[in-house]
Write an enzyme that holds these catalytic residues in place. Structure first.
Site, PDB file in Angstrom:
ATOM      1  N   GLU A 145       0.809  -1.224   0.000  1.00 19.61           N
ATOM      2  CA  GLU A 145       0.000   0.000   0.000  1.00 19.61           C
ATOM      3  C   GLU A 145       0.845   1.278   0.000  1.00 19.61           C
ATOM      4  O   GLU A 145       0.382   2.332   0.435  1.00 19.61           O
ATOM      5  CB  GLU A 145      -0.952  -0.016   1.194  1.00 19.61           C
ATOM      6  N   HIS A 173      -0.571   5.586   7.363  1.00 15.20           N
ATOM      7  CA  HIS A 173      -1.688   4.672   7.125  1.00 15.20           C
ATOM      8  C   HIS A 173      -1.657   3.619   8.219  1.00 15.20           C
ATOM      9  O   HIS A 173      -0.608   3.006   8.470  1.00 15.20           O
ATOM     10  CB  HIS A 173      -1.587   3.995   5.756  1.00 15.20           C
ATOM     11  N   HIS A 207      -4.375   0.944  11.060  1.00 11.38           N
ATOM     12  CA  HIS A 207      -5.638   0.213  11.222  1.00 11.38           C
ATOM     13  C   HIS A 207      -6.109   0.223  12.672  1.00 11.38           C
ATOM     14  O   HIS A 207      -6.662  -0.766  13.147  1.00 11.38           O
ATOM     15  CB  HIS A 207      -5.462  -1.240  10.760  1.00 11.38           C
ATOM     16  N   HIS A 258     -11.233  -0.909   6.911  1.00 10.76           N
ATOM     17  CA  HIS A 258      -9.792  -1.056   6.708  1.00 10.76           C
ATOM     18  C   HIS A 258      -8.965  -0.258   7.722  1.00 10.76           C
ATOM     19  O   HIS A 258      -8.180  -0.821   8.462  1.00 10.76           O
ATOM     20  CB  HIS A 258      -9.453  -0.628   5.277  1.00 10.76           C
TER      21      HIS A 258
END
Length: 247
Positions: A77, A96, A98, A167
């Site tokens: 990603e 990024h 989670h 996500h």
């Protein structure tokens, strides 16, 4: 702005802090725009953030491809970072992750994630939700190419954070310290909001004026901001890597 060596040290620190504070686990990543070439950025090779060291940092172009031959596995990603940095020239760093406390707000569309505590002001007044299925149909929910990354960047727009349905989230900021701070307080704000809703009654969100007042005069090396960065770095066992410009 730090030089390249200091920037890479800071990126190692950022990885370790995010791991220690529970924002990332084996998965998740943080990037930093190259301090001398805005068309490039630094990101670790595919590795759990807690384990990242200087030698793990890879240099990428804004297409999220390495600028030099790289045989080690890379994050699938990485396109999240390249696309956001390409779309937002003022952004210097992207996270990024989670974090579990944030996930419900990307699923339950009737409940918006908005700042309710003073340290949550950094996430901004609006937190849009990006649903990969709206444009790309059934996928594994991962951002695995630059087209998907650009669609996410478009949803983020000028905001600081975008949730990713089922996500996680993507956060963008003007400095590495700022994006780490934002990512640490994002799940804390989410927990406070979830608990307030359990108590029932009207939710009192921060007003736009309160958000502006809290964020006014932000500096990544102010006494307030540096205090948190220094504390988190030492807590994560990498305080020896700290360098404060001008000191």
């Amino acid at each position: 702005m730090p030089g390249i060596d200091a920037a890479i040290d800071d990126l190692v620190i950022a990885n370790r802090i995010l791991a220690k504070e529970g924002v990332v686990d084996a998965y998740g990543h943080v990037s930093l725009r190259h301090p001398e070439n805005p068309e490039r950025f630094f990101l670790s090779r595919s590795l759990a953030p807690e384990l990242v060291e200087r030698g793990d940092i890879v240099e990428f172009g804004l297409d999220a491809e390495p600028v030099r031959e790289e045989k080690r596995p890379l994050y699938l990603e990485r396109f999240i970072h390249g696309a956001i940095l390409a779309a937002r020239p003022e952004v210097m760093a992207v996270v990024h992750a989670h974090a579990e406390d944030v996930l419900p707000f990307g699923i339950a569309r009737e409940t918006e994630l908005r700042p309710v505590i003073h340290s949550g002001s950094f996430i901004g007044a609006q937190v849009p939700v990006w649903d990969i299925a709206e444009k790309f149909g059934d996928t594994n929910l991962l951002v695995t190419n630059i087209v998907q990354g650009r669609d996410l960047a478009g949803c983020l727009g000028r905001n600081n954070v975008a949730l990713m349905r089922g996500h996680g989230f993507a956060a963008a900021a003007r400095s590495l310290i700022e994006v780490v701070r934002m990512s640490v307080y994002l799940p804390r704000n989410a927990r406070a909001l979830l608990r307030a809703r359990q108590l029932g009654g009207e939710i009192r969100y921060l007003s736009e004026g309160e958000i502006a007042a809290r964020n006014k005069g932000y500096s990544p090396y102010s006494t307030e901001t540096w205090r948190a960065w220094e504390f988190w770095a030492n807590k994560a066992g990498c305080g020896h890597l700290l360098s404060r410009p001008g000191r």
